[in-house]
Write an enzyme that holds these catalytic residues in place. Structure first.
Site, PDB file in Angstrom:
ATOM      1  N   ARG A 174       6.559  60.688  17.023  1.00  0.00           N
ATOM      2  CA  ARG A 174       7.009  59.283  17.027  1.00  0.00           C
ATOM      3  C   ARG A 174       8.288  59.142  17.840  1.00  0.00           C
ATOM      4  O   ARG A 174       9.117  60.036  17.864  1.00  0.00           O
ATOM      5  CB  ARG A 174       7.332  58.827  15.596  1.00  0.00           C
ATOM      6  CG  ARG A 174       6.157  58.548  14.712  1.00  0.00           C
ATOM      7  CD  ARG A 174       6.707  57.981  13.390  1.00  0.00           C
ATOM      8  NE  ARG A 174       5.665  57.412  12.563  1.00  0.00           N
ATOM      9  CZ  ARG A 174       5.078  58.043  11.535  1.00  0.00           C
ATOM     10  NH1 ARG A 174       5.443  59.276  11.220  1.00  0.00           N
ATOM     11  NH2 ARG A 174       4.144  57.434  10.827  1.00  0.00           N
TER      12      ARG A 174
ATOM     13  N   GLY B 217       7.647  48.685  17.217  1.00  0.00           N
ATOM     14  CA  GLY B 217       6.359  48.485  17.872  1.00  0.00           C
ATOM     15  C   GLY B 217       6.392  48.546  19.384  1.00  0.00           C
ATOM     16  O   GLY B 217       5.383  48.334  20.043  1.00  0.00           O
TER      17      GLY B 217
ATOM     18  N   TYR C 236      46.021  28.245  13.823  1.00  0.00           N
ATOM     19  CA  TYR C 236      44.950  27.729  12.982  1.00  0.00           C
ATOM     20  C   TYR C 236      43.749  27.298  13.823  1.00  0.00           C
ATOM     21  O   TYR C 236      43.867  27.098  15.023  1.00  0.00           O
ATOM     22  CB  TYR C 236      45.430  26.548  12.123  1.00  0.00           C
ATOM     23  CG  TYR C 236      45.759  25.297  12.897  1.00  0.00           C
ATOM     24  CD1 TYR C 236      44.764  24.373  13.212  1.00  0.00           C
ATOM     25  CD2 TYR C 236      47.052  25.048  13.334  1.00  0.00           C
ATOM     26  CE1 TYR C 236      45.055  23.230  13.942  1.00  0.00           C
ATOM     27  CE2 TYR C 236      47.357  23.903  14.062  1.00  0.00           C
ATOM     28  CZ  TYR C 236      46.348  23.000  14.372  1.00  0.00           C
ATOM     29  OH  TYR C 236      46.619  21.874  15.102  1.00  0.00           O
TER      30      TYR C 236
ATOM     31  N   MET D 227       7.294  51.180  21.329  1.00  0.00           N
ATOM     32  CA  MET D 227       6.944  52.462  21.939  1.00  0.00           C
ATOM     33  C   MET D 227       5.776  53.094  21.197  1.00  0.00           C
ATOM     34  O   MET D 227       5.290  52.569  20.214  1.00  0.00           O
ATOM     35  CB  MET D 227       8.174  53.364  21.959  1.00  0.00           C
ATOM     36  CG  MET D 227       9.156  52.911  23.041  1.00  0.00           C
ATOM     37  SD  MET D 227      10.656  53.868  23.043  1.00  0.00           S
ATOM     38  CE  MET D 227      11.336  53.445  21.458  1.00  0.00           C
TER      39      MET D 227
ATOM     40  N   SER E  37      47.292  21.652  20.327  1.00  0.00           N
ATOM     41  CA  SER E  37      45.974  21.859  19.744  1.00  0.00           C
ATOM     42  C   SER E  37      44.985  21.890  20.907  1.00  0.00           C
ATOM     43  O   SER E  37      44.881  20.925  21.666  1.00  0.00           O
ATOM     44  CB  SER E  37      45.637  20.730  18.775  1.00  0.00           C
ATOM     45  OG  SER E  37      44.341  20.942  18.267  1.00  0.00           O
TER      46      SER E  37
ATOM     47  N   CYS F  32      40.992  22.454  17.949  1.00  0.00           N
ATOM     48  CA  CYS F  32      40.293  21.443  17.165  1.00  0.00           C
ATOM     49  C   CYS F  32      38.969  21.052  17.806  1.00  0.00           C
ATOM     50  O   CYS F  32      38.387  20.043  17.465  1.00  0.00           O
ATOM     51  CB  CYS F  32      41.175  20.219  16.933  1.00  0.00           C
ATOM     52  SG  CYS F  32      41.655  19.385  18.447  1.00  0.00           S
TER      53      CYS F  32
ATOM     54  N   HIS G  35      27.516  13.621  20.786  1.00  0.00           N
ATOM     55  CA  HIS G  35      28.110  12.764  19.759  1.00  0.00           C
ATOM     56  C   HIS G  35      27.367  12.917  18.438  1.00  0.00           C
ATOM     57  O   HIS G  35      27.974  13.089  17.372  1.00  0.00           O
ATOM     58  CB  HIS G  35      28.061  11.307  20.244  1.00  0.00           C
ATOM     59  CG  HIS G  35      28.591  10.338  19.230  1.00  0.00           C
ATOM     60  ND1 HIS G  35      27.782   9.683  18.345  1.00  0.00           N
ATOM     61  CD2 HIS G  35      29.856   9.967  18.945  1.00  0.00           C
ATOM     62  CE1 HIS G  35      28.532   8.913  17.577  1.00  0.00           C
ATOM     63  NE2 HIS G  35      29.793   9.066  17.917  1.00  0.00           N
TER      64      HIS G  35
ATOM     65  N   LYS H   7      15.742  56.863  13.358  1.00  0.00           N
ATOM     66  CA  LYS H   7      14.763  57.501  12.486  1.00  0.00           C
ATOM     67  C   LYS H   7      15.102  58.961  12.256  1.00  0.00           C
ATOM     68  O   LYS H   7      15.157  59.436  11.115  1.00  0.00           O
ATOM     69  CB  LYS H   7      13.374  57.369  13.137  1.00  0.00           C
ATOM     70  CG  LYS H   7      12.207  57.834  12.286  1.00  0.00           C
ATOM     71  CD  LYS H   7      10.906  57.724  13.101  1.00  0.00           C
ATOM     72  CE  LYS H   7       9.692  57.734  12.195  1.00  0.00           C
ATOM     73  NZ  LYS H   7       9.535  56.435  11.491  1.00  0.00           N
TER      74      LYS H   7
ATOM     75  N   ARG I 114      15.985  53.313   6.049  1.00  0.00           N
ATOM     76  CA  ARG I 114      16.897  52.618   6.970  1.00  0.00           C
ATOM     77  C   ARG I 114      17.520  51.444   6.224  1.00  0.00           C
ATOM     78  O   ARG I 114      17.015  51.026   5.183  1.00  0.00           O
ATOM     79  CB  ARG I 114      16.147  52.131   8.209  1.00  0.00           C
ATOM     80  CG  ARG I 114      14.991  51.220   7.853  1.00  0.00           C
ATOM     81  CD  ARG I 114      14.174  50.838   9.059  1.00  0.00           C
ATOM     82  NE  ARG I 114      12.981  50.118   8.621  1.00  0.00           N
ATOM     83  CZ  ARG I 114      11.969  49.794   9.408  1.00  0.00           C
ATOM     84  NH1 ARG I 114      11.966  50.167  10.668  1.00  0.00           N
ATOM     85  NH2 ARG I 114      10.937  49.121   8.944  1.00  0.00           N
TER      86      ARG I 114
END
Lengths: 929, 929
Positions: B99, B108, B884, B110, B797, B864, B471, B29, B349
């Site tokens: 604040r 909310g 990959y 603090m 793999s 994979c 599964h 802030k 913000r």
């Protein structure tokens, strides 16, 4: 150019060109023949063609090095000189044998030719020398037969056909109405020589060589060639012998023990190979050849009788026995022949022996100062100690049973020893029968923790399923029970209470007698007597005083030497005071694994455990745990007292909860009534605990994380027990171990519980005690994050059973379907549940140890899987730098010896004589190629 | 001594001492208030006390640094100057808000105090300035109330008690018969001020401070103190915010939007946060304070109306919107107040947004040249792409259903998207119902491969058991089906065909409508309409042309940029031609995993498979395989054609054989008849295949080792298919993958079979094709011995599903009992079956990759497991150097974006600006603390 290679080594007279250390070049046989010559023993002269010639021969399309011919001729000349006979001479012929001889013994795998040098002329010389035409022609026809088979390749057409030479021999006998070979006269044998030669010519087109030099080269080629015959290849594969070692060929003068009553032959051992006793042990026959002793046609005489029959030869032989033992510092196996009053040594090698004998001889030799204690340690395979520890069958009685076809099946030799008893098909029957005084063998398809009391009541356990580390095998070994596991050919029918044997009509009923040889895996119908070993009588049953048992004395000496050498500590897996006491008798230096769940089955406590499991609320669960607390506490007190200051590692609850619940309807109904809940509710609970893969399920510290109150109760029981025992003035060293940790966070949660309970209890009791909190490393994730876990864990214990299962992705309960095939086909070098898989699982043990110590340099690291009692695994643990191994009580002596052997091996690998590099870290975990 | 620390940062007028980059010191802030001042926006003056003061405060027993007092006074003086008012002045009082403002937003959590500076004297000044005594006294009584609560700690006695200030307020209203606060007059409010003060004194003993400076220090202390209140501590724990970050305190001049019709207040976003459209989006109210907009008592007006209501202010605001977007290059969320015709900015913000909006805005901003393509890539969380791909419910309709209490349960959001249909309780019913044209939701306790056809026929799948990689979840994602898994509160009764909901009376029957939100895991009673997304309409159903969809255009732009950046290839897991075609539409560059066993369930082929399994002899087995050969071959042909030259990795048979056999009596009887064998024999076969831990059992290459003829058939089908397709002129790149290898020897045996079959087929067909043989690395042992395995394997793999199970010793099917608790309690940072466990499993992936490449430097390595489509795992794969990832078709866009983000993150971590070290190898696999 390189120095000319020496391909042929002469031996004979007083000097040989080779020696015992040259086994790689001369083969075992050749090296020992040379050595015997060198130490002055009478050996028929001869020469050895080196293994390098074999390698050359196969690398060069079956050609020899150029120099070989001249070298052989020159060596043969020396042999003729030493033996006073001439090769191929018609008057005074030198006959030779041509034999293979590899670096490692390969009995019967390769070819041999005897009596070489005989032909139609030289046979007359032999007749003249022996005055025995029948002997001469019999030798000749045998030589032709052997040569025809081995060199000229006249063999049966296929494996169903008869030997063509035997066919002719039979025909000859039939012609004359003879039944025995011995009925054939010299003339008949002479005819056979010609008929054999003709058959060879007809069938192979090859002519039998009359020229002895041709005979010799043919035989040398055939013996080298036999290195690559199918049998030899298979044998090498099975025994991990590399093909490039090659074989040597030994050409040696023939001597004959069948030249009359002043001739003879025999085999002997310098000590008794069965008992190890320091007596000259062997057999001989006068007027006989080696085959006659071996074949058992005539019964040979014990060597002791030779003293009476021929005191001079006996004295000479006794003298040789002494020389050999002094020289080789080993029990030797010898072959000798007496030819017309002269003693000749034909062979000597280190003799095979029983485990029992191996131990006795090694210990005796140390006491005789023949060898060092380290030598003794390295000579005894740790598993041979079993023969000193296990109850045994009387061998004659067992042999009789086998002869009567009472051998039913063979399973895994999971718990060594011998046991005989009545068949019980479930644990409660076993208990009842045992209570009535019967000896019981518990036979199950498989066992579970519910069966523990029944197993304890039985002499032995037989299962149809499960491997070497199945529940049955594991518990049996820990209890010291005989066990044959995974005996798949038995069909066990619980309903009809019968055991059927596959491919057989035999059906056994409950109550029938059955006998198990857990050392061999044999299952025998009927009753066989057993007896405990003397060592057990001294250590455990205390029915014998140490000073009354020479066997115990041998055992104790060896163990003392091993303990002085080893650095690895040896603990035991035990969870009862009596087990612990046995373990101490066997030399345990602490408990490495106390499985608290085993205590959950004792007495009526299972009811409290079940109450806890079916609880719906924390309050109910706590109330049930409250009932268990005093029971667990008193268990721990008993163990702490027995262990008397030795460290005791206690594992918190590990198995999945469903293992504690019954699974058949009747038992469920009974339990529901006992717990005052509905059957439906109990069934739902059991169903909700069902797991697809219990190995990988809700168990280990996952239980303690979900139900912290269980860990609280167990921690309280341990610390209260420790304080109670400490207050009696007995030292206590509890080590609390959290199982199945995969992340430091799980460990933290459990450790926090233990520490806060401990603090509370110590405050309540006003007494402090020291304790450790550590963990099992039994999951790959724990091994690779061991550096994190060691931030909090004060010790590690590798649970290599589970670590093997997870590293391989292999359930030991299911592996029976394929693991035996894997081992048989050498996909794996050994069952990884028996011997630790050094290359795979071992890498994780190494990583875990290093990472753990990178955080906590003084981290105590042990192993408590079944591998802790397996020699090669113990050696691995030593090399990897572990502090201790823990194993079942009966394996402790084995582990102690294996740990000592690891040190001796390390020392010898560091000796400058050997050129092998010091073991680098890489080597430790390196692969087996 | 160190340079004097600056503890207080002034902002106001045209210049602030702070800036946006100082979030760590000033909080979000404070930093943004300073930034707005710096870029010339009208911000009420104030100052920020740094987070370092907060840390100092808690490190020093709640004392401030000495210098702070003077610094605050000096800053306050500047505020007075800028605002033309005096703190505590009776005539022209400066009022301030106090604040909190932490580095990360903690909405909310603090405390805040408004209107500070009011007392009995200054209230008069406020009355004078506003001519509104009621407003002034209402502000005053609110201040006293807030101050009494937050600073003087007058709170309700316990959570069941009422707020003491509200009690007094109610009493006051009751006295006068009022119902609403607004009925109270200025005089009543003035009385309340005194009554509040008296209550504070009585209950706390503390006097309300009249001196504004005392008020200020009290408020500052209270706001710092609130950093350590319980709510804040819990919030930080949940959001991984370290306590030592601290909060800043912002003291800012009050402005009031309720000073008449020329005042007002509003909130706005610089773009539409729901759709991402580039329009000014927000709401305002005249003569109102911020609370009024938020509280919803009066309905605010859309910001577009402001243009009419107050064109000058609107223009000013629009201008500010443009400045902010240009400056921040982001969609901003702002708060503003108009006080008597003057616009003040109170907050700005970065605005929260839907995934849909995030994508649109990022792409639009690139097109506007506001940000780079890399910025766009790094701004979009890959999972946000789901919002572009999945069918969705109409939000209003869904909200209505929830309002009507039709939300039944919540399970795991295993397959995103929305689906509605009739309940089917088994696969064959699902097929039948779908065949009749019904939309079906298949509801099962769990699914198995037998259910595949039924799953395919359904819109969505709901299971009571199983996790994110069960599964059901796995297959659903691969099929692109909606799936809610592991919904444990449903009691599914197959017999009565009902679904009961725990803790509810609702019971659904087969055929009832049910709706699944697979994106949230919600299960809703009744029918809800769904529709496919535009991207799907373009790519898959082809019911829309690309140029007709702006959403598709956005998607396609982003994907193109991602593809240009990423280095990791993305393949798919698919085993049917249509799946493969979809995958290509989503950008697949090959198939990374084709599970051949899925093909075994199609059509009647399951019968052949079962025949094979129950075969007693090799001949029978081969005959059954012969039936399967043409079917598998044609499957592969279809896939090779669709993949058109892209690599296709085909895994040989993997699951345990019992998965293919029926398990209930009726099906067993049917099958026995079909196979012409006795029921008893079939049951025995099924029994013999039973496993305790099927995960760790007879599966993977163990099948192919035991039954080489299976591998032979599969290799033949693959190579024949490849040649057939190649002969049509289509390129093929088959890669044959051996599963569950634990040792090089297993691989060798399987590879030899594949190569010899391939050679044979190519000879038969007279055509050569190229193919690779590689392996899955899915067991810890394979990872640690990868150097050996790579001697023969041409690619790796990583099967991270199984690797996770074995590394953790955790069955994904059983983990439901405790894994959710582990994640919730942060024992594990995430479900390791969802996001790869980088620290544990990741180490083995790293070890396996390095060891593999140490033998074969160009080894192709992929992954994979299901992790291949999970963003953090994809990033891990990039860092570990894999070639990959392979994932289910619908996750391909996510993987493509994640792979691109990994590169962008790597680039930005290498920028010299940031001081973070370049990622070392160690870091890659290092732990999360």
């Amino acid at each position: 150019m390189a120095k000319k290679k020496k391909y042929v080594y002469f031996f004979g007279g007083k000097k040989a060109e080779g020696k015992a250390e040259m086994k790689e070049l001369l083969g075992g046989k050749g090296a020992n023949l040379a050595e015997m010559v060198n130490i002055g023993l009478p050996v028929p002269a001869g020469f050895t063609i080196t293994t390098e010639v074999c390698t050359y021969y196969f690398d060069n399309k079956k050609k020899y090095p150029k120099e070989l011919k001249a070298d052989v001729l020159s060596a043969l000349k020396k042999v003729e000189e030493k033996m006073g006979a001439k090769f191929g001479d018609a008057k005074n012929p030198l006959l030779v044998s041509v034999r293979s001889g590899a670096r490692a013994s390969m009995p019967g795998m390769m070819d041999t030719i005897l009596n070489l040098g005989l032909n139609d002329k030289t046979v007359q010389g032999l007749i003249d020398k022996t005055n025995n035409p029948r002997f001469a022609y019999d030798s000749y026809r045998r030589f032709v037969q052997m040569y025809g088979d081995v060199v000229l390749d006249l063999k049966p057409a296929d494996k169903h056909s008869e030997d063509p030479f035997e066919v002719i021999l039979e025909r000859k006998k039939n012609q004359h109405g003879f039944k025995l070979d011995t009925e054939l006269s010299a003339e008949h044998l002479k005819e056979l020589v010609d008929e054999f030669k003709a058959e060879i010519k007809e069938k192979t087109g090859k002519t039998f060589p009359e020229n002895p030099m041709d005979q010799l080269w043919g035989a040398i080629g055939a013996v080298f060639g036999s290195w690559m015959n199918d049998r030899a290849i298979v044998y090498r594969k099975l025994n991990n012998i590399p093909a490039d070692w090659g074989t040597a060929v030994n050409v040696q003068s023939m001597v004959f023990g069948n030249m009359g009553e002043d001739s003879g032959t025999g085999v002997a051992f310098t000590r008794d190979p069965a008992t190890g006793e320091n007596i000259f042990y062997g057999e001989y026959l006068f007027n006989a050849q080696g085959e006659d002793v071996v074949a058992g046609i005539r019964t040979p005489h014990p060597i002791s009788e030779l003293q009476k029959d021929d005191p001079i030869i006996y004295k000479e032989l006794s003298n040789i026995r002494a020389i050999l033992e002094k020289h080789y510092k080993e029990m030797m196996d010898i072959e000798f022949t007496i030819q017309q009053g002269k003693l000749w040594m034909l062979q000597c090698r280190v003799g095979k022996r029983t485990g029992f004998a191996a131990i006795k001889m090694a210990v005796d030799m140390v006491k005789q100062k023949l060898i060092t204690k380290e030598d003794a340690i390295s000579r005894i395979e740790p598993n041979q100690l079993n023969q000193l520890l296990r109850p045994i069958f009387d061998m004659d009685e067992k042999r009789k049973a086998v002869d009567e076809s009472r051998l039913l099946a063979k399973g895994l030799n999971a718990g060594p020893g011998a046991a005989s008893g009545k068949i019980a098909l479930n644990a409660s029957d076993a208990e009842e029968m045992a209570a009535k005084g019967d000896k019981v063998i518990l036979v199950r398809i498989e066992t579970s923790p519910e069966d523990i009391k029944g197993m304890n009541a039985s002499e032995g356990i037989l299962t149809a399923r499960g491997g070497m580390t199945s529940h049955a095998a594991l518990v049996a070994r820990q209890m010291g029970k005989v066990c044959v596991a995974g005996c798949g050919s038995l069909k066990i029918d619980y309903k009809n209470k019968t055991i059927a044997v596959e491919n057989s009509n035999t059906v056994l009923n409950e109550g029938d007698y059955i006998s198990l040889d857990g050392t061999t895996g044999e299952v025998i119908e009927g009753k066989l007597e057993t007896k405990p070993s003397e060592v057990i009588q001294v250590l455990i049953s205390k029915t014998m005083e140490p000073e009354d048992s020479a066997i115990y004395d041998t055992y104790a000496s060896l163990m003392k030497w091993a303990d002085n050498v080893r650095r690895l500590n040896v603990r035991t897996n035990a969870d009862q005071p009596d087990q612990s006491a046995n373990a101490i008798a066997f030399g345990a230096e602490g408990i490495g694994l106390c499985r608290t769940e085993h205590m959950f089955f004792g007495g009526d406590r299972i009811t409290s455990v079940r109450k806890m499991i079916v609880s719906d609320s924390l309050e109910e669960r706590k109330a049930a745990l409250e009932e268990l607390l005093p029971l667990q506490r008193s268990d721990f007190e008993g163990i702490f007292e027995v262990m008397n200051g030795r460290p005791v590692t206690i594992r918190t609850l590990d198995p999945p909860l469903h293992e504690f619940l019954p699974h058949d309807d009747k038992e469920i109904a009974e339990l529901a009534e006992e717990l005052h809940i509905s059957e439906r509710k109990l069934k739902e609970k059991i169903e909700s605990l069902h797991e697809f893969n219990p190995m990988l399920g809700f168990r280990g510290c996952r239980l303690g994380v979900a139900y912290p109150e269980i860990t609280e109760m167990q921690a309280r029981a341990i610390i209260e027990a420790a304080i109670n025992v400490a207050e009696k003035g007995i030292k206590v060293k509890p080590e609390i171990m959290i199982p199945l940790v995969s992340t430091i966070n799980e460990f933290k949660l459990q450790e926090d519980i233990v520490r806060s309970v401990a603090k509370e209890v110590m405050k309540e009791k006003g007494k402090k005690i020291n304790y450790l909190v550590g963990t099992m490393i039994e999951l790959p994730r724990a091994a690779v994050t061991a550096d994190e876990i060691a931030q909090r864990a004060e010790f590690f214990s590798f649970g290599t059973n589970d670590l093997t299962q997870t590293t391989f992705g292999l359930s030991r309960d299911d592996a029976g379907k394929f693991l035996p095939v894997y081992v048989e086909r050498e996909i794996l070098p050994a069952d990884p549940f028996e011997a630790i898989d050094q290359n795979g699982v071992g890498q994780l043990v190494d990583i875990g140890t290093k990472k753990g110590r990178s955080t906590r340099p003084d981290l105590k690291v042990g192993i408590c899987g079944e591998h802790g009692g397996e020699p090669s695994s113990v050696e691995f643990c030593h090399r990897t730098g572990l502090n201790y191994v823990s194993c079942s009580p009966f394996r402790i002596p084995i582990a102690r010896l294996a740990a000592a052997r690891a040190v001796v091996r390390e020392m010898s690998s560091k000796k400058p004589v050997r050129k092998s590099k010091p073991k680098s870290k890489k080597k430790k975990t390196s692969r087996r190629k």
